[in-house]
Motif scaffolding. Sequence first.
Motif, PDB file in Angstrom:
ATOM      1  N   LEU A 164       0.828  -1.204   0.000  1.00  0.00           N
ATOM      2  CA  LEU A 164       0.000   0.000   0.000  1.00  0.00           C
ATOM      3  C   LEU A 164       0.862   1.254   0.000  1.00  0.00           C
ATOM      4  CD1 LEU A 164      -2.635  -1.209   2.615  1.00  0.00           C
ATOM      5  CD2 LEU A 164      -2.937  -1.089   0.128  1.00  0.00           C
ATOM      6  N   CYS A 165       0.303   2.323  -0.529  1.00  0.00           N
ATOM      7  CA  CYS A 165       1.016   3.589  -0.605  1.00  0.00           C
ATOM      8  C   CYS A 165       0.003   4.731  -0.454  1.00  0.00           C
ATOM      9  CB  CYS A 165       1.735   3.701  -1.952  1.00  0.00           C
ATOM     10  SG  CYS A 165       3.062   4.927  -1.992  1.00  0.00           S
ATOM     11  N   GLY A 166       0.474   5.892  -0.028  1.00  0.00           N
ATOM     12  CA  GLY A 166      -0.404   7.038   0.096  1.00  0.00           C
ATOM     13  C   GLY A 166      -0.712   7.386   1.536  1.00  0.00           C
ATOM     14  N   GLN A 167      -1.551   8.386   1.675  1.00  0.00           N
ATOM     15  CA  GLN A 167      -1.848   8.910   3.003  1.00  0.00           C
ATOM     16  C   GLN A 167      -2.874   8.049   3.736  1.00  0.00           C
ATOM     17  OE1 GLN A 167      -3.947  12.707   3.351  1.00  0.00           O
ATOM     18  NE2 GLN A 167      -2.418  13.361   4.865  1.00  0.00           N
ATOM     19  N   ILE A 168      -2.573   7.746   4.982  1.00  0.00           N
ATOM     20  CA  ILE A 168      -3.522   7.091   5.868  1.00  0.00           C
ATOM     21  C   ILE A 168      -4.659   8.077   6.136  1.00  0.00           C
ATOM     22  CG2 ILE A 168      -3.824   6.195   8.216  1.00  0.00           C
ATOM     23  CD1 ILE A 168      -0.787   5.421   8.071  1.00  0.00           C
ATOM     24  N   PRO A 169      -5.924   7.625   6.128  1.00  0.00           N
ATOM     25  CA  PRO A 169      -7.028   8.561   6.436  1.00  0.00           C
ATOM     26  C   PRO A 169      -6.769   9.285   7.756  1.00  0.00           C
ATOM     27  CG  PRO A 169      -7.906   6.491   5.622  1.00  0.00           C
ATOM     28  CD  PRO A 169      -6.427   6.283   5.798  1.00  0.00           C
ATOM     29  N   GLN A 170      -6.749  10.594   7.714  1.00  0.00           N
ATOM     30  CA  GLN A 170      -6.369  11.400   8.874  1.00  0.00           C
ATOM     31  C   GLN A 170      -7.572  11.733   9.762  1.00  0.00           C
ATOM     32  OE1 GLN A 170      -2.821  12.267   9.680  1.00  0.00           O
ATOM     33  NE2 GLN A 170      -3.119  10.355   8.543  1.00  0.00           N
ATOM     34  N   VAL A 171      -8.274  10.710  10.130  1.00  0.00           N
ATOM     35  CA  VAL A 171      -9.390  10.831  11.065  1.00  0.00           C
ATOM     36  C   VAL A 171      -9.310   9.662  12.034  1.00  0.00           C
ATOM     37  CG1 VAL A 171     -10.927  12.011   9.435  1.00  0.00           C
ATOM     38  CG2 VAL A 171     -10.928   9.498   9.537  1.00  0.00           C
ATOM     39  N   ARG A 172      -9.951   9.848  13.190  1.00  0.00           N
ATOM     40  CA  ARG A 172     -10.060   8.730  14.109  1.00  0.00           C
ATOM     41  C   ARG A 172     -10.967   7.663  13.506  1.00  0.00           C
ATOM     42  NH1 ARG A 172      -8.801   8.854  19.469  1.00  0.00           N
ATOM     43  NH2 ARG A 172      -7.783  10.723  20.232  1.00  0.00           N
TER      44      ARG A 172
END
Length: 593
Positions: A553-561
């Motif tokens: 996997l690549c990219g931004q982790i969802p930035q929410v709880r």
Amino acid sequence: MQILRRVAVLFLVQTMAIASIGVAEEGGGAPAGCAEADRTALLSFKAKILKDTSGNLDSWTGTNCCEDWEGVQCGPSGRVTGLVLQGSVEDSGLYMSGTLSPSLGDLLFLEVLVISGTKHIAGTIPESLSKLPRLAQLVLEYNSLEGIIPPALGQLSSLKALSLTGNRFRGQIPPSLGNLRNLVQLNLARNFLAGPIPPILRNLQRLQFLDLSFNSLSGSVPEFSGPFPNLTNVDLSNNQLSGQIPISLLSLPSISALSLSHNLLTGKIPDQIGNLKSLAQLQFAGNRISGQIPASLSKLTNLWSLNLSRNELSNPLPNSLSQGIPSLSTVDLSYNNLALGTVPGWIANRPLYDVRLAGCKLRGNLPVFTKPDSLSYVDLSDNYFTGGISSFLGNIPSLSDVKLGNNQLSFDLTGIKLPDGLLSLDLHSNRLTGSLAAISSNKTSSSLKAIDVTNNQLSGAIPEFGEGSNLKVLNIGSNRITGHIPASISNLVGLERLDISRNQISGTIPPGLGQLGNLQWLDLSINALTGRIPSSFVGLRLVHHANFRANRLCGQIPQVRPFNVFPPVAYAHNLCLCGKPLPPCRRIGKLGQ
């Protein structure tokens, strides 16, 4: 079993409440106008309720509290004799928040006080309630009340039912409750009570229901010396009681339900167990009881539920069981020191409803139940069964739940035929081969709620999922499954747990997975997944466990709880995941493209 006891107790309370109010209204005629002192007391109670989503108190307007006020009952003289405000134990979104006003103690003619299921009424029980000389029913169940149980409640000499279950009370059971000689029901379950059970409770010889379960009570099980002619239900389960089962407990003539499960009890089951001629439910699970099951158990002609699981009981089983306990419907002997070899005939040849023999060292092929028409639940996991499963399933048409995990079963899952109406199938840790297609067909998917086939040798792809599925649990980890996660997984709208870890699944994570708003557990680890974690995952607010480790996997982790607060190990060993809890992303727009 808990449900049956609760229904019986609630029936008792409601019957007694109706009787009490009926007595108050003898003499005929409509109630007079509400007494001003009672109206004032009720409005003071309402003032302490800060929020009421149930709407019960919306009707508390006008001057006549006896006429249209929800939950208020009055006698002919216009004095309030009953206050009954009942919410739902389920999470319906309806509740009251606030505290109990001491003004309730000013309702001097009150006979029935029931405030249950409001969820968020907190604080302590007002000492003023001890001043109600006529109070016969005090039911404050499933709220958020705290502190100690006031010893002054022992002054309520008319009290017949006291139920404080499902709150946050701490401390010890006050010995003063032993003064309530008219008490028929005592229910203090599901609190945080500690210390010993006061011996003085033996004075309550009119008692019918005693439930002290789900606390932290310690010491020994109390002696029930003296006559208790009416005691039918005793539940002391889920505490820390120690010592042996007292002989006096086994001399109660009317006892029909006895639960001492999940304590620290030792010693043997006394032979005197056979004296309980009225016993219908016997629950001793989760203790340290040793020795053999006594032959006297076969004398219990009314016994329909027997649970002796998770103890240290040993062979042999008494031969008398094959002729006795004619009413038996459910039996659980799981996880003892029993080495049964085969399912005993007194179990296999009875028309039972529920059979649980997990961890009983059973061997050979799966058993044949000769009277299977009523059999619904079977747990034979953690044994040494070999061979196939088709004839076993085909012999039990009413099967709803089957657990055969951690055996040595070897068969091709592709051709399996499941009983109509099957709800739960657990075949984890066997030697299964083939694909998942058969257990996700349209015929079974509408009924199945849980599938666990982890740790087998299954292959092929994850099948497509049609609409109308009721699946809540799909555990297919630790197999040899290949292919992609199908986009149709979004049809599993009720899914709560998904484990596809330790397979050979490739492709991207479908965005529809982020639409499963009931999902609580997600494990996609140790596969060959590529691309990004979909932005749609921001809608998965109930997830408390997630694992994306060891993919591509690549990219931004969802930035929410909760995704930005899971431990970093949940995202380890991927190509280029970034963002909390990992280091910040660089050139976010190009990542994962």
